[in-house]
Design a protein around this motif. Sequence first.
Motif, short mmCIF file in Angstrom:
data_model
loop_
_atom_site.label_atom_id
_atom_site.label_comp_id
_atom_site.label_asym_id
_atom_site.label_seq_id
_atom_site.Cartn_x
_atom_site.Cartn_y
_atom_site.Cartn_z
N GLN A 142 0.81 -1.20 0.00
CA GLN A 142 0.00 0.00 0.00
C GLN A 142 0.86 1.27 0.00
N SER A 143 1.99 1.25 0.71
CA SER A 143 2.74 2.51 0.77
C SER A 143 3.40 2.79 -0.58
N ARG A 185 0.69 4.27 -2.78
CA ARG A 185 0.30 5.64 -2.46
C ARG A 185 1.35 6.64 -2.96
N THR A 245 -6.98 4.34 -3.10
CA THR A 245 -5.66 5.00 -3.01
C THR A 245 -5.56 6.14 -4.02
N GLU A 295 -5.71 10.43 -3.15
CA GLU A 295 -4.55 11.27 -3.47
C GLU A 295 -4.92 12.32 -4.52
#
Length: 505
Positions: A340-341, A344, A374, A378
């Motif tokens: 996930q990071s 992102r 995600t 953003e």
Amino acid sequence: MCGVVGIVGCSAVNQSIYDALTVLQHRGQDAAGIVTIDNQNRFRLRKANGLVKDVFQEHHMQRLQGNLGIGHVRYPTAGSSSPSEAQPFYVNSPYGITLAHNGNLTNTDQLRNKVFQLAKRHVNTNSDSEVLLNIFANELDKFPTFPLTADNIFSAIHNVHSIIKGAYACVAIIIGHGLVAFRDPYGIRPLVIGKRVVENQKVEYMVASESVALDILDFELIRDVEPGEAIYITQDGQLHSKQCSDNYKYYPCIFEYVYFARPDSLINGVSVYQSRIEMGKKLGEKIAKEWQNVDIDVVIPIPETSCDAALEIARILNKPYRQGFVKNRYVGRTFIMPGQSARRLSVRRKLNANRIEFEGKNVLLVDDSIVRGTTSKEILEMVRSVGAKKVYLASAAPEIRHPNVYGIDMPVASELIAYNRTVDEIAQAIGADKLIFQDLSDLIDSITEQNSNIHHLECSVFDGIYVTGGIDDSYLLSLEQKRSESKKLRTSKESENLEIYNEGQ
Ligand SMILES: O=P(O)(O)OC[C@H]1O[C@H](OP(=O)(O)OP(=O)(O)O)[C@H](O)[C@@H]1O
Ligand SMILES: NC(=O)CC[C@H](N)C(=O)O
Ligand SMILES: [Mg+2]
């Protein structure tokens, strides 16, 4: 959603397989591999984590000799992201077999025990594809003759169909025989076959996940491999095919059309591009009907997959279509990144808003799908920071509320932004002033309208119906325990050093 390719050629196939993998790169960015057979009947393998352009250096290409080979680009959906689970996989008995797989098996744990107890076969990684290869090898091993006949191979695949569950489109090579390709009885994952006539009227054959791989190598599309069907092309170019399932039906994955496949591919007789235009048309009509009082100044796609649908929405709404985001062409697809990071961060690196298109305007942003949210979160923050007044969002696919078990990395329902949320709650969670989703029936029509032979699609992420059966709450819970974001990180580290049969550098 990996990509697979196999070629039986009249001359060296290494470059063609490499080129095919580069156009299938959108299906998997984590690892890549190629196996060929050299003139001493030995497999030559190169596989590693990374993009195709990084995995294969010139010296690797020189080693990949021979006129017969298979290739794979990986998007991990089982096991881990470790290089030891890059494909193709290899077993030395019977004959020497190598296999590459797109899809996901749903009874891997039972099968792993079975191959060990009944066939005394050891599977060294957590990959479902390595289990699949061992099941196939074990079925082939039951025929005492050498070489195997086409019928032997087809009856082995018939047995494989009855043993394994889930989604699979596979290419394999059997030493001393040739190339084998097969597709699961529901045709969940795509597979096409094509041919190319070369000097002296000789014919080369290619199988691939998407027709675009055939196009760029000047292969002519013959047809889709049918659900349950197997293809066997001998090393001297004889083509055999047979339906190997007693119970086959077309249930192709709907998400191939929504997101995965390239728009210029023809899958199951359906143009992916045309289906996305239709998705835009139907969603545009829904917006026109339900948002009569919503003041939209401009329609802007969230690049790249949504661009075709967004253009059609703008046409139906009679609003300007603008490219409000600039895409960094050196950043790949974010949804298929492992973690996930990374996803992102990459959305920020990948897309930047062009202030001039947003400042003081009410914008309708369009995406093909909203999965974990995600991208939308953003992007919405970004467009507000460059002065957008109102931000509306339209998704060309309906709400995704159920895990996928067939080769898309959405194993955990609670990681999905639409899970347990109404449309208004989703809008709030991602920060949109208004949000609208495509209806499932319209999405299905956008695809099936093009081919009257397709009556069903595999829609589990939208409706929670798993056509292969065997998916219950306890299965989903065990999947969650194995493949939640936090668990995946740990498994990858544990499997890092399992590389065998691989030349490495
Ligand atoms: O809600 P999320 O979890 O963010 O997933 C959905 C998003 O991910 C995909 O884009 P991606 O960047 O992978 O590829 P693309 O350039 O082909 O649109 C898809 O097109 C959506 O934009
Ligand atoms: N998405 C896929 O097709 C992945 C294939 C296989 N299940 C793997 O994880 O390697
Ligand atoms: Mg996208």
